[in-house]
Design an enzyme around this catalytic site. Structure first.
Site, PDB file in Angstrom:
ATOM      1  N   ASP A 182      -9.620   2.970 -12.823  1.00 29.49           N
ATOM      2  CA  ASP A 182      -8.810   2.212 -11.867  1.00 29.49           C
ATOM      3  C   ASP A 182      -7.349   2.187 -12.314  1.00 29.49           C
ATOM      4  O   ASP A 182      -7.056   1.732 -13.419  1.00 29.49           O
ATOM      5  CB  ASP A 182      -9.367   0.782 -11.809  1.00 29.49           C
ATOM      6  CG  ASP A 182      -8.546  -0.148 -10.942  1.00 29.49           C
ATOM      7  OD1 ASP A 182      -7.688   0.343 -10.177  1.00 29.49           O
ATOM      8  OD2 ASP A 182      -8.777  -1.372 -11.036  1.00 29.49           O
ATOM      9  N   SER A 194      -9.211  -8.001  -8.027  1.00 29.20           N
ATOM     10  CA  SER A 194      -7.854  -7.594  -7.715  1.00 29.20           C
ATOM     11  C   SER A 194      -6.925  -8.818  -7.706  1.00 29.20           C
ATOM     12  O   SER A 194      -6.998  -9.627  -8.622  1.00 29.20           O
ATOM     13  CB  SER A 194      -7.872  -6.863  -6.367  1.00 29.20           C
ATOM     14  OG  SER A 194      -6.796  -5.993  -6.235  1.00 29.20           O
ATOM     15  N   HIS A 217     -12.010   0.268  -9.406  1.00 26.73           N
ATOM     16  CA  HIS A 217     -11.500  -1.059  -9.031  1.00 26.73           C
ATOM     17  C   HIS A 217     -12.638  -2.027  -8.648  1.00 26.73           C
ATOM     18  O   HIS A 217     -13.377  -1.785  -7.718  1.00 26.73           O
ATOM     19  CB  HIS A 217     -10.548  -0.885  -7.852  1.00 26.73           C
ATOM     20  CG  HIS A 217      -9.535  -1.989  -7.701  1.00 26.73           C
ATOM     21  ND1 HIS A 217      -8.755  -2.459  -8.731  1.00 26.73           N
ATOM     22  CD2 HIS A 217      -9.162  -2.709  -6.613  1.00 26.73           C
ATOM     23  CE1 HIS A 217      -7.952  -3.409  -8.293  1.00 26.73           C
ATOM     24  NE2 HIS A 217      -8.176  -3.585  -7.011  1.00 26.73           N
TER      25      HIS A 217
END
Ligand SMILES: *[C@@H]1O[C@H](CO)[C@@H](O)[C@H](O)[C@H]1NC(C)=O
Ligand SMILES: *[C@@H]1O[C@H](CO)[C@@H](O)[C@H](O)[C@H]1NC(C)=O
Ligand SMILES: *[C@@H]1O[C@H](CO)[C@@H](O)[C@H](O)[C@H]1NC(C)=O
Ligand SMILES: *[C@@H]1O[C@H](CO)[C@@H](O)[C@H](O)[C@H]1NC(C)=O
Ligand SMILES: *[C@@H]1O[C@H](CO)[C@@H](O)[C@H](O)[C@H]1NC(C)=O
Ligand SMILES: *[C@@H]1O[C@H](CO)[C@@H](O)[C@H](O)[C@H]1NC(C)=O
Length: 507
Positions: free
Chosen positions: A438, A186, A463
């Site tokens: 995601d 991320s 994710h």
């Protein structure tokens, strides 16, 4: 931690928006922190690391002696598997995200899983202004007081922290020649990729998982994020998609009267203290957004436990006539999968603004450099149609911090436009992993750029699913993703040793 809390994005809205200003600006779930807040996993009882602190420079980019302030930066270290400096065994460094680092360490099981094979030292560095790495003597109130004290919270300062700490640590360990690979998921993945590009002399490579480095300016469509969520639900069941899509108007209408609000409160088991239509919509959409992000193939912990493939479970709840044909009942049962999977929540508290993983600093980052337009909804979106408004964003930031965002700074500092052409002949040794379920994958690097800047794209993935602890139930595609990552990283290390050998001949 409370068994249930309002999720991150939502609680951020609560922290920053007064109810009256809530609807005025932007979206129901802006500004979203992009981490995937998975909670302490199976391994939480084991000791996974030792905690250390490093005296870090507050401002790396100013030589005014008055600016030579320092702060204590936390990092976590595990040397159990390390081959040590004599063999130049590798060092794996996690470049911390916008939250307390223990949480990321406990949820980046991949590094633990592969450390024995690589004989790697594991280091997890906390991002400044989060967790315990708070400037101004560790006094969070002071550090978060205003734009003057928050001004040192930036990605460039954070990367400089990581470089400084890594170099110092290697000196202390007399491990100057140990190759370093940086890992991140991320925002942490964005930092890992950028670190490799900016500090190639410190890290030989980066595994950047689900890092939406292209979700800036107009490089990626503002509709991409919600289009992917829409697709996730729609491909599961057309009816599920239709019910959700059709529900927003019904909620808004119902919420327009006192009685209607009371009906909504009852239907959704909201605590007595507060309800409004906007909050309810935000609360429900948050469940869909995070469920799309964490649509993992095995059970997971996302603030509260979630089943494997939670979108499938949500759509089952919506499609199941056993719960009645009324929209609110269907939505309630779907939301329960996200907010109450353990079944131990007595009522949903809309006024809960707790932030157990200390993610609040993202607000500031989103108001300065992390301007990532994701809130657009086209007419097919599962959410009501809307367009991203930079003006609304800027106005909010002015009110909240008295700052003007710099929406073009990230691409100026790190690039992003025409990334293939730019990086084709510059940079090397980066893996960009993205799972196409995601919503952030739309802003990720999805194409190979060169022989050593590799995109691994998995259509079933969510994710940073690759970074999770492996389990015996992991599907084959996930095992394969990890095998490819391991094999690529082994290649980097062996080339590094090879080059070192060449070097020693010439000295
Ligand atoms: C490193 O992690 C392993 C679990 O994979 C644990 O058994 C070990 O105690 C940890 N070592 C340190 C020094 O924390
Ligand atoms: C390296 O050692 C010095 C002296 O003991 C210490 O102050 C410093 O914090 C250490 N660096 C790191 C990264 O731990
Ligand atoms: C993005 O596109 C919109 C619409 O074309 C335009 O108004 C806006 O100025 C663009 N923003 C940037 C940063 O290029
Ligand atoms: C819901 O509606 C469908 C069709 O409109 C009907 O077949 C079904 O029996 C209804 N279920 C309940 C529980 O009322
Ligand atoms: C949570 O789930 C349990 C068990 O299904 C249920 O009894 C309870 O009412 C639910 N809580 C809320 C707030 O809906
Ligand atoms: C990138 O190249 C590798 C081979 O080096 C290949 O396995 C992979 O599928 C390619 N990725 C994409 C997204 O095409």
């Amino acid at each position: 931690m409370a068994p249930w809390m309002l999720p991150l994005i939502y609680s951020l809205i609560f922290l920053q928006y007064s109810p009256s200003s809530f609807a005025k600006f932007q979206p129901r779930y802006f500004p979203s922190s992009i981490i995937q807040p998975e909670s302490r996993s199976l391994h939480s009882t084991n000791k996974l690391y030792k905690t250390k602190y490093f005296t870090q420079i507050l401002d790396h980019f100013n030589y005014n002696p008055q600016s030579y302030l320092t702060f204590q930066q936390r990092y976590l270290i595990n040397d159990t598997f390390w081959g040590g400096p004599k063999t130049n065994a590798p060092i794996f460094v996690y470049t911390g995200n916008e939250g307390e680092i223990e949480w990321f360490a406990q949820n980046t099981g991949f590094m633990y899983d592969i450390a024995p094979e690589f004989k790697a030292l594991l280091v997890f560095i906390e991002h400044r202004y989060y967790g315990k790495s708070i400037p101004y003597g560790g006094d969070k109130k002071k550090a978060y007081k205003n734009s003057k004290t928050l001004g040192y919270l930036s990605s460039t300062q954070a990367l400089a922290d990581y470089a400084t700490l890594i170099v110092d640590l290697k000196n202390n360990l007399t491990a100057i020649d140990s190759p370093v690979i940086v890992f991140g998921g991320s925002y942490g993945g964005m930092l890992a990729a950028w670190f490799r590009l900016k500090y190639p002399h410190v890290a030989i490579g980066a595994l950047a998982s689900s890092s939406p480095i292209l979700q800036f300016e107009n490089i990626t469509s503002q509709y991409s994020f919600n289009n992917i969520i829409t697709q996730d639900f729609r491909s599961e069941s057309e009816n599920c998609y239709k019910v959700i899509k059709g529900s927003w108007e019904e909620i808004t209408e119902t919420a327009s009267t006192h009685q209607g609000l009371e009906l909504l409160r009852k239907s959704f088991h909201i605590c007595k203290n507060y309800i409004s239509g906007d909050y309810l919509e935000s609360w429900i959409s948050t469940a869909f957004i995070y469920t799309a992000m964490t649509d993992y193939p095995t059970p997971s912990n996302f603030l509260a436990p979630m089943p494997a493939y939670p979108i499938k479970q949500m759509c089952k709840a919506i499609d199941n006539p056993r719960f009645g044909n009324d929209t609110f009942a269907k939505l309630y049962h779907a939301a329960n999968i996200y907010y109450n999977y353990t079944g131990d929540v007595s009522c949903f508290n809309f006024l809960d603004d707790s932030d157990p993983h200390d993610l609040g600093g993202w607000q500031w980052q989103a108001c300065t450099e992390m301007v990532m337009p994701t809130s657009g909804n086209n007419k097919d979106s599962i959410f009501p149609a809307s367009t991203y408004s930079y003006m609304g964003h800027a106005q909010y930031c002015q009110e909240a911090y008295k700052v003007q965002p710099r929406p073009t700074w990230i691409t100026t500092e790190f690039g992003g436009h025409d990334i293939t052409r730019v990086l084709k002949r510059f940079g090397s040794n980066i893996i960009f992993f993205n799972g196409l379920r995601d919503p952030w994958s739309g802003g990720g690097v999805l194409k190979n750029i060169s022989k050593s800047i590799i995109a691994i794209v998995e259509k079933e993935g969510a994710h940073h699913v690759d970074l999770r602890f492996s389990t015996t139930e992991d599907p084959e595609w996930l095992q394969n993703v990890r095998k490819r990552e391991i094999s690529i990283m082994k290649g980097w290390i062996s080339k590094y040793y090879h080059d070192m050998g060449d070097d020693s001949h010439t000295h």
